[in-house]
Design a protein around this motif. Structure first.
Motif, short mmCIF file in Angstrom:
data_model
loop_
_atom_site.label_atom_id
_atom_site.label_comp_id
_atom_site.label_asym_id
_atom_site.label_seq_id
_atom_site.Cartn_x
_atom_site.Cartn_y
_atom_site.Cartn_z
N VAL A 31 0.94 -1.07 0.04
CA VAL A 31 -0.04 -0.07 -0.14
C VAL A 31 0.93 1.18 0.18
O VAL A 31 1.65 1.34 0.94
CB VAL A 31 -0.97 0.06 1.26
N VAL A 32 0.50 2.26 -1.08
CA VAL A 32 1.52 3.55 -1.03
C VAL A 32 0.66 4.60 -0.70
O VAL A 32 -0.46 4.73 -1.43
CB VAL A 32 2.13 3.66 -2.60
N ILE A 33 0.87 5.05 0.43
CA ILE A 33 0.01 6.25 0.98
C ILE A 33 0.65 7.58 0.83
O ILE A 33 1.83 7.62 1.60
CB ILE A 33 -0.49 5.98 2.38
N GLN A 34 0.13 8.66 0.12
CA GLN A 34 0.47 9.90 0.05
C GLN A 34 -0.30 10.79 0.88
O GLN A 34 -1.33 10.86 0.60
CB GLN A 34 0.89 10.61 -1.06
N CYS A 35 0.24 11.45 2.09
CA CYS A 35 -0.60 12.07 3.11
C CYS A 35 0.15 13.41 3.33
O CYS A 35 1.61 13.65 2.89
CB CYS A 35 -0.89 11.44 4.25
N GLU A 36 -0.59 14.35 3.98
CA GLU A 36 -0.01 15.71 4.27
C GLU A 36 0.78 16.08 5.42
O GLU A 36 1.52 16.92 5.48
CB GLU A 36 -1.38 16.54 4.07
N GLY A 37 0.64 15.30 6.42
CA GLY A 37 1.39 15.57 7.55
C GLY A 37 1.46 14.03 8.64
O GLY A 37 0.59 13.58 8.28
N HIS A 38 1.94 14.42 9.90
CA HIS A 38 1.78 13.34 10.87
C HIS A 38 0.42 12.93 11.23
O HIS A 38 0.38 11.61 11.71
CB HIS A 38 2.83 13.96 11.85
N GLU A 39 -0.36 13.82 11.64
CA GLU A 39 -1.59 13.41 11.88
C GLU A 39 -2.44 12.53 10.87
O GLU A 39 -3.00 11.51 11.32
CB GLU A 39 -2.66 14.47 12.22
N SER A 40 -2.35 12.73 9.81
CA SER A 40 -3.02 12.11 8.69
C SER A 40 -2.07 10.72 8.58
O SER A 40 -2.92 9.71 8.40
CB SER A 40 -3.06 12.81 7.46
N GLU A 41 -0.91 10.58 8.68
CA GLU A 41 -0.21 9.58 8.62
C GLU A 41 -0.64 8.51 9.46
O GLU A 41 -0.92 7.41 9.28
CB GLU A 41 1.28 9.60 8.53
N GLN A 42 -0.70 9.01 10.80
CA GLN A 42 -1.15 8.23 11.94
C GLN A 42 -2.51 7.59 11.97
O GLN A 42 -2.73 6.48 12.28
CB GLN A 42 -0.96 8.88 13.49
N SER A 43 -3.48 8.59 11.46
CA SER A 43 -4.64 8.08 11.15
C SER A 43 -4.79 7.03 10.35
O SER A 43 -5.66 6.22 10.33
CB SER A 43 -5.73 9.10 11.00
N LEU A 69 4.24 6.71 2.48
CA LEU A 69 4.61 5.60 3.15
C LEU A 69 4.42 4.30 2.33
O LEU A 69 3.38 4.16 1.36
CB LEU A 69 3.49 5.25 4.40
N ASN A 70 5.25 3.16 2.40
CA ASN A 70 4.96 2.20 1.74
C ASN A 70 5.09 0.91 2.60
O ASN A 70 5.87 0.77 3.37
CB ASN A 70 6.31 1.84 0.68
N LEU A 71 3.88 0.30 2.66
CA LEU A 71 3.60 -0.77 3.93
C LEU A 71 3.33 -1.95 2.93
O LEU A 71 2.52 -2.08 2.09
CB LEU A 71 2.22 -0.33 4.52
N GLU A 72 3.87 -2.93 3.50
CA GLU A 72 3.51 -4.30 3.02
C GLU A 72 2.34 -4.86 4.12
O GLU A 72 2.32 -4.84 5.26
CB GLU A 72 4.68 -5.49 3.40
#
Length: 106
Positions: A31-43, A69-72
Motif C-alpha cells: 500500500v502506497v499512501i501519500q498524505c499531508e502530515g503526521h496526523e493524517s499518517e497516524q490516522s 509510506l510504503n507498507l506491506e
C-alpha cells in the motif's frame, strides 16, 4: 526398498496437491499512501491496522508538507474496499494497493 520409494512418492504427491490447490488470501500487497502530515499518517496507519491481518513499514519518505509510506500488508479476507475509504480520509492525497511478490526495490 521399492516400497519406501513408492510410499515416499505418494506422500510427497499428496502434500504437493494440498498446497497447489489451496487458495490463500494471505498474499502480500504493498500500500502506497501519500498524505499531508503526521496526523493524517497516524490516522491512516491506525485505520489500516484494523483492516488487515499484518502490516509492516517498508519505507517512508518525508518532505515538507508531504509524507509517503510504503507498507506491506496481508489481507484478512479477499476484500479491498478499505483502500477506497483510506483514499477519502482527511489529509490523505492518494492510496494505491499493489500486488507484491516479495521483492522490494525501494
Amino acid at each position: 526398498m521399492g516400497f519406501i520409494a513408492v510410499f515416499g512418492s505418494v506422500v510427497i504427491g499428496a502434500v504437493l496437491l494440498v498446497f497447489v490447490n489451496r487458495k490463500s488470501h494471505l498474499n502480500p500487497y504493498i500500500v502506497v499512501i501519500q498524505c499531508e502530515g503526521h496526523e493524517s499518517e497516524q490516522s491512516a496507519k491506525e485505520f489500516l491496522e484494523k483492516q488487515v491481518k499484518r502490516m509492516t513499514v517498508k519505507s517512508k519518505m518525508a518532505q515538507k508538507g508531504a509524507i509517503e509510506l510504503n507498507l506491506e500488508i496481508r489481507l484478512k479476507e479477499d476484500n479491498t474496499d478499505f483502500i477506497n475509504i483510506l483514499s477519502e480520509m482527511k489529509g490523505v492525497n492518494s492510496a494505491v494497493l499493489v500486488s507484491y511478490n516479495g521483492d522490494y526495490m525501494g
